[in-house]
Design a protein around this motif. Structure first.
Motif, PDB file in Angstrom:
ATOM      1  N   LEU A   1      -3.308  -3.968  13.074  1.00 21.92           N
ATOM      2  CA  LEU A   1      -2.426  -2.852  12.749  1.00 21.92           C
ATOM      3  C   LEU A   1      -3.152  -1.910  11.799  1.00 21.92           C
ATOM      4  N   HIS A   2      -3.333  -0.668  12.230  1.00 23.75           N
ATOM      5  CA  HIS A   2      -3.970   0.358  11.413  1.00 23.75           C
ATOM      6  C   HIS A   2      -2.873   1.211  10.783  1.00 23.75           C
ATOM      7  N   VAL A   3      -2.746   1.123   9.450  1.00 24.01           N
ATOM      8  CA  VAL A   3      -1.754   1.918   8.718  1.00 24.01           C
ATOM      9  C   VAL A   3      -2.402   3.234   8.313  1.00 24.01           C
ATOM     10  N   ARG A   4      -1.778   4.334   8.742  1.00 23.99           N
ATOM     11  CA  ARG A   4      -2.341   5.657   8.493  1.00 23.99           C
ATOM     12  C   ARG A   4      -1.377   6.490   7.666  1.00 23.99           C
ATOM     13  N   GLY A   5      -1.883   7.571   7.096  1.00 22.57           N
ATOM     14  CA  GLY A   5      -1.038   8.487   6.326  1.00 22.57           C
ATOM     15  C   GLY A   5      -1.857   9.204   5.279  1.00 22.57           C
ATOM     16  N   ARG A   6      -1.387  10.346   4.855  1.00 23.36           N
ATOM     17  CA  ARG A   6      -2.116  11.128   3.854  1.00 23.36           C
ATOM     18  C   ARG A   6      -2.061  10.417   2.501  1.00 23.36           C
ATOM     19  N   ASN A   7      -2.898  10.860   1.580  1.00 22.23           N
ATOM     20  CA  ASN A   7      -2.891  10.306   0.238  1.00 22.23           C
ATOM     21  C   ASN A   7      -1.505  10.452  -0.383  1.00 22.23           C
ATOM     22  N   GLY A   8      -1.018   9.382  -0.999  1.00 27.14           N
ATOM     23  CA  GLY A   8       0.290   9.429  -1.626  1.00 27.14           C
ATOM     24  C   GLY A   8       1.440   9.084  -0.716  1.00 27.14           C
ATOM     25  N   SER A   9       1.147   8.746   0.545  1.00 29.19           N
ATOM     26  CA  SER A   9       2.230   8.432   1.485  1.00 29.19           C
ATOM     27  C   SER A   9       2.746   7.006   1.320  1.00 29.19           C
ATOM     28  N   GLY A  10       2.033   6.176   0.544  1.00 27.48           N
ATOM     29  CA  GLY A  10       2.533   4.835   0.275  1.00 27.48           C
ATOM     30  C   GLY A  10       1.790   3.717   0.983  1.00 27.48           C
ATOM     31  N   LYS A  11       0.580   3.982   1.471  1.00 31.76           N
ATOM     32  CA  LYS A  11      -0.158   2.957   2.227  1.00 31.76           C
ATOM     33  C   LYS A  11      -0.466   1.735   1.359  1.00 31.76           C
ATOM     34  N   THR A  12      -1.044   1.983   0.183  1.00 27.73           N
ATOM     35  CA  THR A  12      -1.380   0.857  -0.692  1.00 27.73           C
ATOM     36  C   THR A  12      -0.126   0.141  -1.167  1.00 27.73           C
ATOM     37  N   THR A  13       0.917   0.900  -1.475  1.00 29.18           N
ATOM     38  CA  THR A  13       2.184   0.282  -1.881  1.00 29.18           C
ATOM     39  C   THR A  13       2.721  -0.617  -0.783  1.00 29.18           C
ATOM     40  N   LEU A  14       2.661  -0.170   0.451  1.00 28.65           N
ATOM     41  CA  LEU A  14       3.125  -0.986   1.572  1.00 28.65           C
ATOM     42  C   LEU A  14       2.315  -2.266   1.671  1.00 28.65           C
ATOM     43  N   LEU A  15       0.994  -2.152   1.613  1.00 31.90           N
ATOM     44  CA  LEU A  15       0.154  -3.343   1.743  1.00 31.90           C
ATOM     45  C   LEU A  15       0.424  -4.340   0.614  1.00 31.90           C
ATOM     46  N   ARG A  16       0.610  -3.845  -0.590  1.00 33.16           N
ATOM     47  CA  ARG A  16       0.902  -4.742  -1.718  1.00 33.16           C
ATOM     48  C   ARG A  16       2.264  -5.406  -1.554  1.00 33.16           C
ATOM     49  N   ALA A  17       3.213  -4.690  -0.990  1.00 27.24           N
ATOM     50  CA  ALA A  17       4.524  -5.291  -0.729  1.00 27.24           C
ATOM     51  C   ALA A  17       4.427  -6.368   0.342  1.00 27.24           C
ATOM     52  N   LEU A  18       3.621  -6.114   1.376  1.00 29.99           N
ATOM     53  CA  LEU A  18       3.506  -7.067   2.481  1.00 29.99           C
ATOM     54  C   LEU A  18       2.892  -8.389   2.051  1.00 29.99           C
ATOM     55  N   CYS A  19       2.041  -8.353   1.023  1.00 34.19           N
ATOM     56  CA  CYS A  19       1.448  -9.615   0.571  1.00 34.19           C
ATOM     57  C   CYS A  19       2.142 -10.167  -0.670  1.00 34.19           C
ATOM     58  N   GLY A  20       3.277  -9.584  -1.036  1.00 31.82           N
ATOM     59  CA  GLY A  20       4.100 -10.143  -2.100  1.00 31.82           C
ATOM     60  C   GLY A  20       3.695  -9.762  -3.504  1.00 31.82           C
ATOM     61  N   LEU A  21       2.816  -8.757  -3.664  1.00 32.84           N
ATOM     62  CA  LEU A  21       2.379  -8.354  -4.995  1.00 32.84           C
ATOM     63  C   LEU A  21       3.357  -7.411  -5.672  1.00 32.84           C
TER      64      LEU A  21
ATOM     65  N   ILE B   1      -5.100  -0.515  19.795  1.00 32.56           N
ATOM     66  CA  ILE B   1      -4.582  -1.309  18.696  1.00 32.56           C
ATOM     67  C   ILE B   1      -3.185  -0.808  18.337  1.00 32.56           C
ATOM     68  N   GLN B   2      -2.545  -1.513  17.414  1.00 32.30           N
ATOM     69  CA  GLN B   2      -1.228  -1.094  16.936  1.00 32.30           C
ATOM     70  C   GLN B   2      -1.423  -0.141  15.756  1.00 32.30           C
ATOM     71  N   ARG B   3      -0.651   0.924  15.704  1.00 35.32           N
ATOM     72  CA  ARG B   3      -0.791   1.913  14.635  1.00 35.32           C
ATOM     73  C   ARG B   3       0.565   2.201  13.992  1.00 35.32           C
ATOM     74  N   LEU B   4       0.519   2.451  12.699  1.00 34.58           N
ATOM     75  CA  LEU B   4       1.716   2.802  11.942  1.00 34.58           C
ATOM     76  C   LEU B   4       1.355   3.974  11.042  1.00 34.58           C
ATOM     77  N   THR B   5       2.056   5.075  11.176  1.00 36.15           N
ATOM     78  CA  THR B   5       1.778   6.270  10.375  1.00 36.15           C
ATOM     79  C   THR B   5       2.900   6.479   9.366  1.00 36.15           C
ATOM     80  N   LEU B   6       2.522   6.549   8.088  1.00 28.60           N
ATOM     81  CA  LEU B   6       3.484   6.852   7.030  1.00 28.60           C
ATOM     82  C   LEU B   6       3.466   8.354   6.784  1.00 28.60           C
TER      83      LEU B   6
END
Length: 218
Positions: A39-59, A207-212
């Motif tokens: 899964l490729h998570v895409r989006g401009r800076n500030g769209s929440g990509k890192t926040t999403l990834l940290r949430a997905l791993c429980g951080l 592949i699977q893609r998700l755009t924020l």
């Protein structure tokens, strides 16, 4: 990397919402991640990509919604889930005063996935650092430090990899090696979620893609 639409998902995300201060990053986000999926998570800076990834791993805890691993909430699985996921963030997590071997030994212990020193040496050689195993990482280049961190992928037994900009500071050979590691992990039944601003061959295929897009401020 095609996926079987009938496969039971490893990860299930339902109605997820996250905020940063007064700003909503994303809301009502839902998707599933079967095994053998990139899964490729895409989006401009500030769209929440890192926040999403940290949430997905429980951080971090999302403001709303649920995240389930093999049908169970990750908040209830706790350490059982931590052993199933490897998170690679913006910071390499490399301690400058430790050697490559020592860094990987510590990381494996923290991941609750201890490995033998012979495995660590082989992983460093595979990642292109043969002969640098005993040097303090402060003596390595930025790209070499990144390779030390990426050697965790070779050693890890976690089925889910969550990788935030893993291709940054890598040369062409290292990019190709990382792409091969990811492709092999997916083919072997694992799953990978990643972000990248770089154009790499791996993310151009099927592949699977998700755009924020970024939600409006509320």
């Amino acid at each position: 990397m095609p996926t079987d639409s009938n496969a039971k998902p490893m990860l299930e995300v339902a109605d997820l919402s996250c905020r940063r201060g007064d700003r909503t990053l994303f809301t009502a986000l839902s998707f599933t991640l079967p095994a053998q999926t990139l899964l490729h998570v895409r989006g401009r800076n500030g769209s929440g990509k890192t926040t999403l990834l940290r949430a997905l791993c429980g951080l971090l805890r999302p403001d709303a919604g649920s995240i389930r691993w093999r049908g169970e909430p990750i908040t209830e699985l706790a350490d059982d889930f931590n052993r199933e996921v490897l998170y690679f963030g913006h910071l390499n997590g490399i301690k400058a005063d430790l050697t490559g071997q020592e860094n990987l030994r510590v990381a494996a212990t923290l991941d609750q996935d201890p490995v033998a020193d012979t495995e660590i040496t082989a992983a460093l050689a595979h990642i292109g650092l043969a002969g640098f195993e005993d040097l303090p990482t402060r003596m390595l280049s930025q790209g070499q430090k990144k390779r030390v961190a990426l050697a965790r992928l070779i050693l890890s037994k976690a089925p889910l990899w969550i990788l935030d900009e893993p291709f940054t500071a890598l040369d062409t050979d290292a990019v190709a090696l990382l792409e091969a590691l990811i492709a092999d992990h997916v083919a072997a039944g694992g799953a990978v979620i990643l972000t990248t601003h770089q154009e790499v061959q791996l993310t151009r295929g099927e592949i699977q893609r998700l755009t924020l897009e970024g939600a409006p401020t509320q």
